[in-house]
Design a protein around this motif. Structure first.
Motif, mmCIF file in Angstrom:
data_model
loop_
_atom_site.group_PDB
_atom_site.id
_atom_site.type_symbol
_atom_site.label_atom_id
_atom_site.label_comp_id
_atom_site.label_asym_id
_atom_site.label_seq_id
_atom_site.Cartn_x
_atom_site.Cartn_y
_atom_site.Cartn_z
ATOM 1 N N THR A 136 0.961 -1.147 -0.146
ATOM 2 C CA THR A 136 0.183 -0.037 0.028
ATOM 3 C C THR A 136 0.839 1.322 -0.091
ATOM 4 O OG1 THR A 136 -1.815 -1.298 1.170
ATOM 5 C CG2 THR A 136 -1.949 1.288 1.246
ATOM 6 N N ARG A 155 2.460 1.766 -3.450
ATOM 7 C CA ARG A 155 1.729 2.178 -4.503
ATOM 8 C C ARG A 155 1.424 3.505 -4.278
ATOM 9 N NH1 ARG A 155 -1.970 -3.494 -4.810
ATOM 10 N NH2 ARG A 155 -0.646 -4.496 -6.240
ATOM 11 N N SER A 156 1.254 4.121 -2.836
ATOM 12 C CA SER A 156 0.970 5.451 -2.683
ATOM 13 C C SER A 156 2.016 6.356 -3.055
ATOM 14 C CB SER A 156 0.684 5.551 -1.213
ATOM 15 O OG SER A 156 0.487 6.721 -0.823
ATOM 16 N N ALA A 183 2.632 6.321 -7.235
ATOM 17 C CA ALA A 183 1.204 6.233 -7.728
ATOM 18 C C ALA A 183 1.049 6.377 -9.315
ATOM 19 C CB ALA A 183 0.245 7.455 -7.229
#
Length: 355
Positions: A345, A348-349, A352
């Protein structure tokens, strides 16, 4: 490969006795480097073999004997009137050792009889993997990228562009020297000075050139990149000498290659590979290995995450001229299983825009 198998077996035995994998890896790296160092004359009078022989009858003495040697290598010293060079570099940052049994020492004695001076450091990566994970049953050599494949990246990314750049500079130097040969007085001096300026500027360009592998593993890309940069510097020096210009002592060293590696002992092994590669190149080309210290500290090979900083933001990379390597790849569908949900997470943040 035979020697690598011996060391892998030794590492597995040490793991089986409850020693932490990181300590085993660090210890094995030291033993390998000692065998290399004595075969290239950096350790005098086969001192490492003598230490093993002295421990053969009573293996309990190995710990004290090896500590004595490691401590002398750590800061320079003497053992039985023999001068020991100051090795430094992080590999001999302490005198820490591990106890060995008689079978271990006999295996090391056999391994030490081989000629380690021309070992290909790429085999060390497999050693490392087997030593850290005794459950690995992969064939030796199966998990490192071989030299030919590495050169398919190193040659077009590093060698060919720099050679093309040098061809242009060399043509300019030759034109200035031709001008100097046909002139006298101030014109001759100006042309000669310009030829020298062009030589110095290109050599500074080479010495300042930096190669980054941001997932360097045991350092095979860095090792070969360093050798190619040193080959290029040597070629430029010889061609300048043939033109009548001064020849310099080799200046490109391990600091030319930059690495990032998540595993602390893979990062250390990358440093060992680069150190060995540097010493081998100097010997093969008729130069003495460095002294005081023998091993330059390689803080340029960093042990950290290459994509995420500790606060979850994007990790910064050091400035480099080129990036090479063979980074690990999981694929989108396996990220959570392989990296865990919180990390995936955060990744991916932070990135992006990456699919």
């Amino acid at each position: 490969e035979e020697a690598a198998q011996r060391f892998a077996t030794l590492a597995q035995r040490l793991r089986g006795r409850g020693h932490p994998p990181e300590e085993v890896a660090h210890f094995v790296n030291r033993l390998i480097f000692c065998m290399f160092a004595e075969d290239v004359g950096l350790l005098p009078d086969k001192l490492f073999e003598q230490m093993l022989d002295a421990s053969r009858i009573d293996p309990s003495e190995f710990a004290l004997n090896s500590q004595t040697l490691f401590e002398a290598m750590r800061k320079g010293g003497r053992i039985d009137f023999k001068k020991i060079e100051w090795f430094n570099g992080g590999l001999f940052d302490t005198d820490a050792t591990l106890p060995l049994e008689k079978a271990d020492i006999l295996d090391l004695i056999e391994a030490s009889k081989l000629d380690w001076s021309d070992i290909d450091p790429s085999i060390l990566g497999t050693l490392f993997e087997r030593g850290l994970d005794p459950d690995k049953r992969s064939q030796l050599g199966a998990h490192y990228t071989d030299r030919d494949k590495i050169m398919m990246i190193v040659r077009p990314v590093i060698v060919e562009p720099l050679l093309a750049e040098w061809a242009g500079v060399k043509a300019q130097i030759e034109a200035e020297l031709a001008k100097a040969a046909a002139a006298t007085g101030a014109v001759k001096t100006k042309a000669t000075n310009e030829a020298n300026r062009l030589r110095v500027a290109f050599m500074e360009r080479l010495v300042g050139f930096r190669v980054l592998d941001p997932a360097c593993g045991s350092g095979n890309f860095l090792y070969l990149s360093l050798l190619e940069l040193k080959n290029l510097e040597h070629r430029v020096n010889l061609e300048c000498e043939a033109l009548g210009l001064p020849r310099e002592f080799p200046r490109i060293g391990p600091e030319a290659v930059l690495g990032i590696e998540l595993n602390p002992y893979a990062a250390e092994l990358a440093r060992v590979s680069v150190w060995i590669g540097e010493i081998q190149w100097m010997r093969r080309n008729g130069f003495e290995a460095a002294r005081n210290p023998v091993l330059r500290s390689l803080n340029t090979i960093e042990n950290r995450d290459a994509v995420l900083a500790p606060d979850g933001s994007r990790a910064e990379w050091p400035k480099a001229d080129v990036v090479v390597g063979n980074p690990p790849f999981l694929g989108d569908k396996r990220m959570i299983a392989g990296l865990g949900e919180p990390y995936t997470t955060a990744l991916r943040s932070a990135w992006a825009e990456v699919p």
